[in-house]
Motif scaffolding. Structure first.
Motif, PDB file in Angstrom:
ATOM      1  N   UNK A   1      -7.138  -7.871  -0.908  1.00 10.00           N
ATOM      2  CA  UNK A   1      -6.305  -7.168  -1.836  1.00 10.00           C
ATOM      3  C   UNK A   1      -6.844  -5.621  -1.943  1.00 10.00           C
ATOM      4  N   UNK A   2      -8.297  -5.831  -2.161  1.00 11.00           N
ATOM      5  CA  UNK A   2      -9.053  -4.658  -2.592  1.00 11.00           C
ATOM      6  C   UNK A   2      -9.309  -3.452  -1.613  1.00 11.00           C
ATOM      7  N   UNK A   3      -9.031  -4.036  -0.110  1.00  7.74           N
ATOM      8  CA  UNK A   3      -9.231  -2.728   0.723  1.00  7.74           C
ATOM      9  C   UNK A   3      -7.645  -2.216   0.851  1.00  7.74           C
ATOM     10  N   UNK A   4      -6.797  -2.622   0.345  1.00 11.40           N
ATOM     11  CA  UNK A   4      -5.472  -2.104   0.729  1.00 11.40           C
ATOM     12  C   UNK A   4      -5.174  -0.789  -0.271  1.00 11.40           C
ATOM     13  N   UNK A   5      -6.147   0.421   0.048  1.00 14.05           N
ATOM     14  CA  UNK A   5      -6.117   1.578  -0.883  1.00 14.05           C
ATOM     15  C   UNK A   5      -5.900   2.780   0.113  1.00 14.05           C
ATOM     16  N   UNK A   6      -5.690   2.721   1.605  1.00  9.03           N
ATOM     17  CA  UNK A   6      -5.379   3.767   2.158  1.00  9.03           C
ATOM     18  C   UNK A   6      -4.416   3.555   3.278  1.00  9.03           C
ATOM     19  N   UNK A   7      -3.653   4.314   3.774  1.00 10.59           N
ATOM     20  CA  UNK A   7      -2.814   4.046   4.831  1.00 10.59           C
ATOM     21  C   UNK A   7      -3.295   3.329   6.066  1.00 10.59           C
ATOM     22  N   UNK A   8      -2.703   2.181   6.383  1.00 13.09           N
ATOM     23  CA  UNK A   8      -3.160   1.575   7.752  1.00 13.09           C
ATOM     24  C   UNK A   8      -4.274   0.631   7.657  1.00 13.09           C
ATOM     25  N   UNK A   9      -5.358   0.822   6.541  1.00 10.59           N
ATOM     26  CA  UNK A   9      -6.516  -0.111   6.720  1.00 10.59           C
ATOM     27  C   UNK A   9      -6.182  -1.652   6.452  1.00 10.59           C
ATOM     28  N   UNK A  10      -5.429  -1.877   5.460  1.00  6.59           N
ATOM     29  CA  UNK A  10      -5.188  -3.317   5.168  1.00  6.59           C
ATOM     30  C   UNK A  10      -4.609  -4.155   6.445  1.00  6.59           C
TER      31      UNK A  10
ATOM     32  N   UNK B   1       2.284   4.514   8.286  1.00  5.28           N
ATOM     33  CA  UNK B   1       1.733   5.897   8.842  1.00  5.28           C
ATOM     34  C   UNK B   1       2.658   6.900   9.058  1.00  5.28           C
ATOM     35  N   UNK B   2       4.033   6.616   8.846  1.00  5.77           N
ATOM     36  CA  UNK B   2       5.096   7.725   8.673  1.00  5.77           C
ATOM     37  C   UNK B   2       4.803   8.592   7.643  1.00  5.77           C
ATOM     38  N   UNK B   3       5.253   9.967   7.759  1.00  4.57           N
ATOM     39  CA  UNK B   3       5.111  11.020   6.967  1.00  4.57           C
ATOM     40  C   UNK B   3       6.506  10.990   6.130  1.00  4.57           C
ATOM     41  N   UNK B   4       7.377  10.661   6.730  1.00  4.82           N
ATOM     42  CA  UNK B   4       8.703  10.778   6.095  1.00  4.82           C
ATOM     43  C   UNK B   4       9.376   9.535   5.283  1.00  4.82           C
ATOM     44  N   UNK B   5       8.885   8.385   5.826  1.00  6.87           N
ATOM     45  CA  UNK B   5       9.406   7.001   5.541  1.00  6.87           C
ATOM     46  C   UNK B   5       8.413   6.096   4.991  1.00  6.87           C
ATOM     47  N   UNK B   6       7.410   6.594   4.707  1.00  8.12           N
ATOM     48  CA  UNK B   6       6.215   5.872   4.210  1.00  8.12           C
ATOM     49  C   UNK B   6       6.277   4.911   3.149  1.00  8.12           C
ATOM     50  N   UNK B   7       5.918   3.755   3.318  1.00  6.79           N
ATOM     51  CA  UNK B   7       5.891   2.596   2.210  1.00  6.79           C
ATOM     52  C   UNK B   7       4.523   1.994   2.247  1.00  6.79           C
ATOM     53  N   UNK B   8       4.269   1.376   1.190  1.00  6.06           N
ATOM     54  CA  UNK B   8       2.918   0.525   0.831  1.00  6.06           C
ATOM     55  C   UNK B   8       3.366  -0.981   0.742  1.00  6.06           C
ATOM     56  N   UNK B   9       2.264  -1.820   1.160  1.00  7.80           N
ATOM     57  CA  UNK B   9       2.976  -3.155   1.173  1.00  7.80           C
ATOM     58  C   UNK B   9       2.813  -3.860  -0.306  1.00  7.80           C
ATOM     59  N   UNK B  10       1.830  -3.047  -1.039  1.00  7.01           N
ATOM     60  CA  UNK B  10       1.841  -3.501  -2.442  1.00  7.01           C
ATOM     61  C   UNK B  10       1.286  -4.678  -2.466  1.00  7.01           C
ATOM     62  N   UNK B  11       0.780  -4.965  -3.867  1.00  8.30           N
ATOM     63  CA  UNK B  11       0.277  -6.648  -4.063  1.00  8.30           C
ATOM     64  C   UNK B  11       1.163  -7.604  -3.601  1.00  8.30           C
ATOM     65  N   UNK B  12       2.514  -7.448  -3.670  1.00  7.71           N
ATOM     66  CA  UNK B  12       3.394  -8.526  -2.921  1.00  7.71           C
ATOM     67  C   UNK B  12       3.096  -8.810  -1.613  1.00  7.71           C
ATOM     68  N   UNK B  13       2.676  -7.495  -0.788  1.00 11.91           N
ATOM     69  CA  UNK B  13       2.070  -7.729   0.465  1.00 11.91           C
ATOM     70  C   UNK B  13       0.769  -8.108   0.759  1.00 11.91           C
TER      71      UNK B  13
ATOM     72  N   UNK C   1      -1.584  -9.589  -1.225  1.00 11.17           N
ATOM     73  CA  UNK C   1      -1.836 -10.994  -1.587  1.00 11.17           C
ATOM     74  C   UNK C   1      -1.149 -12.228  -0.703  1.00 11.17           C
ATOM     75  N   UNK C   2      -0.011 -11.651  -0.289  1.00  9.57           N
ATOM     76  CA  UNK C   2       0.679 -12.798   0.695  1.00  9.57           C
ATOM     77  C   UNK C   2      -0.089 -12.636   2.084  1.00  9.57           C
ATOM     78  N   UNK C   3      -0.565 -11.444   2.533  1.00  5.92           N
ATOM     79  CA  UNK C   3      -1.160 -11.633   3.813  1.00  5.92           C
ATOM     80  C   UNK C   3      -2.522 -11.979   3.577  1.00  5.92           C
ATOM     81  N   UNK C   4      -3.167 -11.896   2.583  1.00 10.37           N
ATOM     82  CA  UNK C   4      -4.790 -12.183   2.265  1.00 10.37           C
ATOM     83  C   UNK C   4      -4.563 -13.742   2.017  1.00 10.37           C
ATOM     84  N   UNK C   5      -3.550 -14.499   1.506  1.00  7.10           N
ATOM     85  CA  UNK C   5      -3.291 -15.899   1.411  1.00  7.10           C
ATOM     86  C   UNK C   5      -3.237 -16.407   2.701  1.00  7.10           C
ATOM     87  N   UNK C   6      -2.420 -15.676   3.537  1.00 15.53           N
ATOM     88  CA  UNK C   6      -2.166 -16.208   5.107  1.00 15.53           C
ATOM     89  C   UNK C   6      -3.658 -16.039   5.925  1.00 15.53           C
TER      90      UNK C   6
END
Length: 363
Positions: free
Chosen positions: A161-170, A212-224, A226-231
């Motif tokens: 959860x803590x490494x989800x701070x920049x585009x693409x890293x998590x 990574x998109x400049x026009x349609x960018x979205x973050x996974x948020x804690x919703x994502x 935490x779920x990926x981290x749990x998996x």
């Protein structure tokens, strides 16, 4: 005919990867529309590496896709763990949604993460009974195994959860982790966990298209996250629970199984402990937000989000390869010393880079 098709590993592997990609790719724009229309965008603060408000909660698409995938790969779920995973994931998903909308306290998150992990133990497939000689330890008491498993899961979830701070890293780090676990479970003939890894890879590849998109960018948020981290935690606990001593095709010694797991998770784990150490040395709480994460330091040294993600992903792969090779030669005591040396090098490099940033600010 249809059932025979669903039991064909090659066919279901391809379908799982493609369908997971397409589902997330299709759902994310719908999520973005809702987030934007309801003005729920992530607003940048002093710690943020972004300058504009951006839609978040892409984790909704992960959860929906995960539930759908559980249905299609149920024929390979010979241990009947799928229902436990759905129940646990739902708890984690609920925590993530609340955290993205109104913020959850660290205590509440830890309690729910612990509860979600304990749901997995209602299935005997997740029981850890031995450490295969790690530090001379073989059989372990049941209560110690449960407590240790919960602590491992909580650490992994929050480190990720803590490494989800920049585009693409998590997503990049998770792709590295799931690709390695997928390969390991395939070799072990644990096809349900292999297919789950494949599905998560498909989800994250689709997410990266938007992240990574400049026009349609979205973050996974804690919703994502935490779920990926749990998996990741789920697959880690399963790997630890497997008696790897029964598989002579593994090059590493069975006693180094835990070492191998730490190597797979090295980037989030190393960053977690380094950041906690820095915060405590500065007299702050371990939960105090700052810009001392490894990705923040690399960004502040002039690297782009993409380059940071690729660099840390490459380092993760490199450490895994090195540790696998050394784990076939040395025992667990020596391997712990080697891991400490790698972590020490990690500390030194980012300490130097951090001091460089401070010098630039003074000038």
């Amino acid at each position: 005919m249809l059932q025979e098709l669903m039991l064909n590993l090659k066919v279901i592997s391809i379908l799982t990867l493609v369908n997971s990609f397409l589902l997330v790719y299709y759902i994310i724009p719908k999520i973005s529309w809702v987030i934007i229309s309801r003005n729920l965008n992530d607003t940048p603060d002093s710690r943020s590496s972004h300058s504009i408000s951006t839609p978040t909660m892409a984790g909704f698409s992960f959860y929906i896709t995960l539930i759908m995938v559980m249905f299609f790969i149920q024929y390979f779920d010979t241990e009947n763990i799928g229902l436990n995973l759905i129940a646990s994931s739902t708890l984690i998903f609920m925590v993530g949604v609340k955290d993205d909308l109104v913020m959850s306290s660290p205590r509440a998150k830890l309690i729910m993460e612990s509860l979600a992990t304990m749901f997995l133990f209602f299935n005997s497939a997740m029981e850890v009974t031995t450490l295969h000689g790690f530090l001379g330890i073989y059989e372990i008491p049941e209560i110690i195994a449960y407590i240790g498993s919960v602590l491992i899961a909580i650490t992994i979830i929050n480190a990720y959860n803590l490494i989800d701070g920049i585009d693409g890293l998590a997503a990049t780090v998770a792709l590295v982790i799931f690709s390695i676990f997928g390969l390991m479970f395939f070799v072990l003939h644990q096809y349900f966990y292999f297919l789950l890894s494949i599905s998560l890879i498909g989800m994250l590849l689709a997410y990266l298209v938007y992240n990574f998109s400049s026009k349609k960018k979205i973050f996974m948020g804690d919703t994502g996250s935490l779920l990926i981290g749990f998996c990741i935690a789920f697959l880690t606990l399963k790997f630890i629970a497997i008696d790897v001593s029964n598989y002579n095709f593994f090059s590493f010694k069975p006693e180094n199984g835990l070492i191998f797991v730490v190597a797979i998770l090295c980037i989030p784990i190393f960053d977690l402990f380094r950041v906690i150490g820095v915060r405590l040395l500065n007299g702050n709480s371990p939960f105090f937000p700052d810009r001392n994460h490894s990705h923040h330091i690399l960004i502040d040294n002039g690297m782009s989000h993409f380059k940071v993600s690729m660099l840390l992903g490459f380092i993760n792969y490199a450490i895994v390869i090195i540790i696998i090779w050394l784990s076939s030669i040395f025992n667990s005591v020596v391997m712990i010393f080697i891991l400490m040396m790698v972590f020490g090098l990690f500390l030194v490099v980012f300490d130097v880079l951090g001091k460089r940033i401070k010098k630039k600010k003074i000038k």
